[in-house]
Structure formats: C-alpha cells, structure tokens
Design a protein around this motif. Structure first.
Motif, PDB file in Angstrom:
ATOM      1  N   THR A   4      -3.735  30.276  12.679  1.00  0.00           N
ATOM      2  CA  THR A   4      -3.745  31.498  11.873  1.00  0.00           C
ATOM      3  C   THR A   4      -3.892  32.735  12.757  1.00  0.00           C
ATOM      4  O   THR A   4      -3.212  33.750  12.543  1.00  0.00           O
ATOM      5  CB  THR A   4      -4.880  31.453  10.842  1.00  0.00           C
ATOM      6  OG1 THR A   4      -4.756  30.271  10.056  1.00  0.00           O
ATOM      7  CG2 THR A   4      -4.826  32.663   9.921  1.00  0.00           C
ATOM      8  N   GLU A   5      -4.760  32.668  13.745  1.00  0.00           N
ATOM      9  CA  GLU A   5      -4.938  33.809  14.648  1.00  0.00           C
ATOM     10  C   GLU A   5      -3.665  34.081  15.435  1.00  0.00           C
ATOM     11  O   GLU A   5      -3.271  35.242  15.621  1.00  0.00           O
ATOM     12  CB  GLU A   5      -6.116  33.531  15.587  1.00  0.00           C
ATOM     13  CG  GLU A   5      -7.462  33.556  14.875  1.00  0.00           C
ATOM     14  CD  GLU A   5      -8.589  33.069  15.750  1.00  0.00           C
ATOM     15  OE1 GLU A   5      -9.737  33.538  15.559  1.00  0.00           O
ATOM     16  OE2 GLU A   5      -8.343  32.218  16.638  1.00  0.00           O
ATOM     17  N   LEU A  37      -0.626  43.660   6.165  1.00  0.00           N
ATOM     18  CA  LEU A  37      -0.743  42.419   6.924  1.00  0.00           C
ATOM     19  C   LEU A  37      -1.414  41.337   6.079  1.00  0.00           C
ATOM     20  O   LEU A  37      -0.971  40.184   6.037  1.00  0.00           O
ATOM     21  CB  LEU A  37      -1.541  42.674   8.200  1.00  0.00           C
ATOM     22  CG  LEU A  37      -1.827  41.471   9.088  1.00  0.00           C
ATOM     23  CD1 LEU A  37      -0.543  40.914   9.670  1.00  0.00           C
ATOM     24  CD2 LEU A  37      -2.800  41.858  10.215  1.00  0.00           C
ATOM     25  N   ARG A  38      -2.492  41.705   5.405  1.00  0.00           N
ATOM     26  CA  ARG A  38      -3.211  40.737   4.577  1.00  0.00           C
ATOM     27  C   ARG A  38      -2.334  40.211   3.456  1.00  0.00           C
ATOM     28  O   ARG A  38      -2.306  39.005   3.178  1.00  0.00           O
ATOM     29  CB  ARG A  38      -4.467  41.402   3.991  1.00  0.00           C
ATOM     30  CG  ARG A  38      -5.249  40.488   3.056  1.00  0.00           C
ATOM     31  CD  ARG A  38      -6.583  41.090   2.673  1.00  0.00           C
ATOM     32  NE  ARG A  38      -6.449  42.313   1.903  1.00  0.00           N
ATOM     33  CZ  ARG A  38      -6.183  42.344   0.591  1.00  0.00           C
ATOM     34  NH1 ARG A  38      -5.999  41.208  -0.073  1.00  0.00           N
ATOM     35  NH2 ARG A  38      -6.104  43.493  -0.043  1.00  0.00           N
ATOM     36  N   GLY A  52     -12.075  39.320   3.812  1.00  0.00           N
ATOM     37  CA  GLY A  52     -13.199  39.135   4.719  1.00  0.00           C
ATOM     38  C   GLY A  52     -12.824  38.323   5.937  1.00  0.00           C
ATOM     39  O   GLY A  52     -13.247  38.622   7.070  1.00  0.00           O
ATOM     40  N   TYR A  53     -12.014  37.283   5.723  1.00  0.00           N
ATOM     41  CA  TYR A  53     -11.566  36.436   6.838  1.00  0.00           C
ATOM     42  C   TYR A  53     -10.744  37.241   7.836  1.00  0.00           C
ATOM     43  O   TYR A  53     -10.954  37.162   9.054  1.00  0.00           O
ATOM     44  CB  TYR A  53     -10.767  35.263   6.279  1.00  0.00           C
ATOM     45  CG  TYR A  53     -10.176  34.340   7.318  1.00  0.00           C
ATOM     46  CD1 TYR A  53     -10.959  33.806   8.329  1.00  0.00           C
ATOM     47  CD2 TYR A  53      -8.828  33.987   7.264  1.00  0.00           C
ATOM     48  CE1 TYR A  53     -10.417  32.945   9.276  1.00  0.00           C
ATOM     49  CE2 TYR A  53      -8.278  33.130   8.205  1.00  0.00           C
ATOM     50  CZ  TYR A  53      -9.077  32.607   9.211  1.00  0.00           C
ATOM     51  OH  TYR A  53      -8.543  31.766  10.138  1.00  0.00           O
ATOM     52  N   MET A  95     -11.602  38.281  11.762  1.00  0.00           N
ATOM     53  CA  MET A  95     -10.661  37.939  12.815  1.00  0.00           C
ATOM     54  C   MET A  95     -10.317  39.160  13.663  1.00  0.00           C
ATOM     55  O   MET A  95     -10.297  39.110  14.902  1.00  0.00           O
ATOM     56  CB  MET A  95      -9.379  37.349  12.201  1.00  0.00           C
ATOM     57  CG  MET A  95      -8.372  36.842  13.236  1.00  0.00           C
ATOM     58  SD  MET A  95      -6.789  36.398  12.475  1.00  0.00           S
ATOM     59  CE  MET A  95      -7.333  35.184  11.255  1.00  0.00           C
ATOM     60  N   LEU A  96     -10.039  40.283  12.994  1.00  0.00           N
ATOM     61  CA  LEU A  96      -9.692  41.497  13.729  1.00  0.00           C
ATOM     62  C   LEU A  96     -10.881  42.005  14.545  1.00  0.00           C
ATOM     63  O   LEU A  96     -10.708  42.565  15.632  1.00  0.00           O
ATOM     64  CB  LEU A  96      -9.200  42.561  12.760  1.00  0.00           C
ATOM     65  CG  LEU A  96      -7.864  42.245  12.048  1.00  0.00           C
ATOM     66  CD1 LEU A  96      -7.509  43.361  11.074  1.00  0.00           C
ATOM     67  CD2 LEU A  96      -6.738  42.035  13.056  1.00  0.00           C
ATOM     68  N   THR A  97     -12.086  41.810  14.034  1.00  0.00           N
ATOM     69  CA  THR A  97     -13.271  42.188  14.798  1.00  0.00           C
ATOM     70  C   THR A  97     -13.355  41.369  16.083  1.00  0.00           C
ATOM     71  O   THR A  97     -13.654  41.899  17.169  1.00  0.00           O
ATOM     72  CB  THR A  97     -14.538  41.981  13.959  1.00  0.00           C
ATOM     73  OG1 THR A  97     -14.493  42.850  12.825  1.00  0.00           O
ATOM     74  CG2 THR A  97     -15.793  42.288  14.766  1.00  0.00           C
ATOM     75  N   ARG A  98     -13.071  40.090  15.979  1.00  0.00           N
ATOM     76  CA  ARG A  98     -13.069  39.249  17.177  1.00  0.00           C
ATOM     77  C   ARG A  98     -11.989  39.714  18.148  1.00  0.00           C
ATOM     78  O   ARG A  98     -12.219  39.780  19.361  1.00  0.00           O
ATOM     79  CB  ARG A  98     -12.833  37.787  16.791  1.00  0.00           C
ATOM     80  CG  ARG A  98     -12.820  36.870  18.022  1.00  0.00           C
ATOM     81  CD  ARG A  98     -12.268  35.502  17.736  1.00  0.00           C
ATOM     82  NE  ARG A  98     -12.107  34.748  18.981  1.00  0.00           N
ATOM     83  CZ  ARG A  98     -11.465  33.605  19.082  1.00  0.00           C
ATOM     84  NH1 ARG A  98     -10.911  33.055  18.015  1.00  0.00           N
ATOM     85  NH2 ARG A  98     -11.361  32.986  20.243  1.00  0.00           N
TER      86      ARG A  98
END
Length: 307
Positions: free
Chosen positions: A37-38, A56-57, A65-66, A70-73
């Motif tokens: 997914t990433e 994008l979502r 939230g997921y 992910m974007l925060t990571r």
C-alpha cells in the motif's frame, strides 16, 4: 446470477495464491521497509508534481486516519512534504521530495525486475495465456478504456480454431444453441481453407489491446455475389465499433474485388447485428419460415446490399 459459495471460494483462493506469488505477505515489498500500500501511494504521488490528499484518498479508497499516519511516516523519512493549498487552507497538498522520488524509482525498478524474472521463466505460450488472462480480469473488474478502434489483420496461426471455439461458446451461452452450430462453424471454416480463392475471398481478425475481439469472413457465394459469414464480436468490446469495422472491411473488400452484391444469412435473434447491417446499407430481403436447428427454433433472415 448470484455467486455461489464455490465461486467466492475460487476468488479467495486465487487472491491467497497471487499475493504469495508477488511477495506482498512479507514485512516489506521487494526487500524494502515499505508495504504494498505504501509503495502504491508513492507511485501515485510520482505521477504528478502536487497531489491533493483528499483526491489521493478517494482514488485509492484509503481510510483517512490510515493515510494520514502513512504520510506522517513518509515525512519523518524525508520522502514527502505536506502543505496547505494556496488560497484554500482547507485543502492539503502533498508532494514527493527528491529523496522520495529516488525511493519510488528504486521500488519500481525492483518490482519490474521481479516480474521480468517471473515472465522469463514461462514459455511463450504460457506467457501469452497469463497476460491475456490478466487483461481479461482487469477489463472485467476495472474501468476499461474504450479503444479508439480495433485493429484488423489477416488470419494467422490459431485463428481458425479460435473462431470455431468462440462461435460455439458464445452462441451456446447467449442463444442456448447446441453443438450442432459449432459443428456448422467448423465446416464453414474448413471449407474456407480447402476451397479458398485468395483473389476473391478473405477474412479478418479484430484486435484491441493485443487481444482478439472479433472476426468476419468474406467468401464467394456466386460469381458476382459475395457472402459475409461468421461475424462475431466478443461481449466485452460490443458497442465500441468493432462489429462496424469488420462489416465495413468486408463490404470494402467485396466492392474492390468486383462483386456486384454482398449477402448474409442471420437469424431474428441477432438484433444488435441487424443495426450494424442496416448502417452498412444492407436490406432485409427474405424472412424464412421457422425451422428446428441448433436445438432451437430458428427464424432465418437473408440480408443483401448492392455494390
């Protein structure tokens, strides 16, 4: 028709099998710290300079939230930058950094290398079957792009058998005709080969996206009359102009060859084909009395067009 428990089980079994084949069950995709997914999110971000997070979502069907986590990571890894859209603080824009594009390119290259190795391990025939099946799945379940038009080509190896097979299968499914129709098609095809006059007869296969999607034959009926035979178009490409292209090519060939007329035999069941014939200038000239053929009661029709 409602799917059976066996149907559901078949799909689930395939999903389990294929996820194992492409290696998405491990901790990271293609020996990387990123999941499938990433990697897909990075691929989408790489397609443009800026991407709206909401778009994008929605495109990927991800939980808000997921995706946010992910974007925060990604931000923490230096792969993306997020900011508010100019003129609308409610909209958030995300873009890959230079480092992010390097990582995405690495994932893309590793994935391509693994798929290439998978395909290289197959015979040419198995590879053709596999890719054809994948295109079929994508065409049925995805948003299939309408081709600008089919490519028509002459007959090649394997095409005659395909014509017999597809006619038999399609008419059994759509008209409930029995195997005597497929036997008739086989005789027509065999006769075309055995008594073929290359100057006055021809046949074409229609292809779209590299797949066979239809066929038609133009044969000598009488000295100055051609006959259009065995027109068929695969269900997934009907309404895209394939049938019209095949009929028009048949009429063009008959005209250029010097026939004065072209005719065809069909049945009252084939109403979509009737519209193609009418647009091509054919006229329904004869309706035969109903007869028992192909395990059904058939109402034959003869259509003609002056050339």
């Amino acid at each position: 028709m409602e799917a059976t428990t066996a149907d559901v089980g078949t799909v689930r079994a395939f999903n389990r099998f294929y996820t194992g084949v492409i290696g998405v069950l491990g901790e990271g995709l293609v020996r990387s710290p990123y999941s499938l997914t990433e990697a897909r999110v990075m691929f989408e971000l790489a397609q443009r300079e800026d991407t709206e997070v909401l778009a994008l979502r929605r495109a990927l069907g991800l939980d808000p939230g997921y995706l946010s986590r992910m974007l925060t990571r990604f931000e923490n890894d230096g792969l993306v930058v997020r900011e508010r859209a100019p003129g609308d603080a409610r909209r958030q824009i995300v873009r890959l950094t230079g480092r992010g594009r390097e990582v995405q390119a690495m994932l893309d290259e590793r994935s391509s290398t693994e798929i290439r190795a998978l395909l290289d391990g197959l015979t040419g025939e198995d590879r053709r079957r596999l890719l054809g099946a994948m295109r079929t799945v994508q065409g049925i379940l995805g948003e299939r792009a309408r081709p600008d038009g089919a490519v028509l080509r002459p007959l090649g190896p394997g095409d005659l058998g395909w014509v017999v097979e597809r006619n038999g299968a399609l008419y059994a499914e759509e008209c409930a005709w029995d195997r005597t129709y497929e036997a008739l098609v086989a005789r027509v095809v065999a006769g075309y080969v055995e008594d073929h006059d290359p100057e006055r007869e021809s046949a074409w296969i229609a292809e779209a996206a590299g797949e066979r999607v239809g066929a038609v034959f133009c044969v000598r009926r009488e000295e100055d009359v051609a006959q259009l035979r065995l027109l068929h178009v695969e269900p997934g490409t009907r309404g895209m102009g394939v049938g019209t292209a095949l009929v028009d090519e048949c009429v063009r060939f008959a005209t250029d060859t010097g026939y004065r007329e072209i005719m065809l035999w069909t049945t009252a069941l084939q109403r979509p084909a009737h519209r193609i014939y009418e647009r091509a200038g054919f006229i329904l000239e004869e309706e035969e009395p109903p007869v028992a053929r192909f395990g059904d009661v058939v109402h034959g029709q003869v259509w003609r067009k002056k050339l």
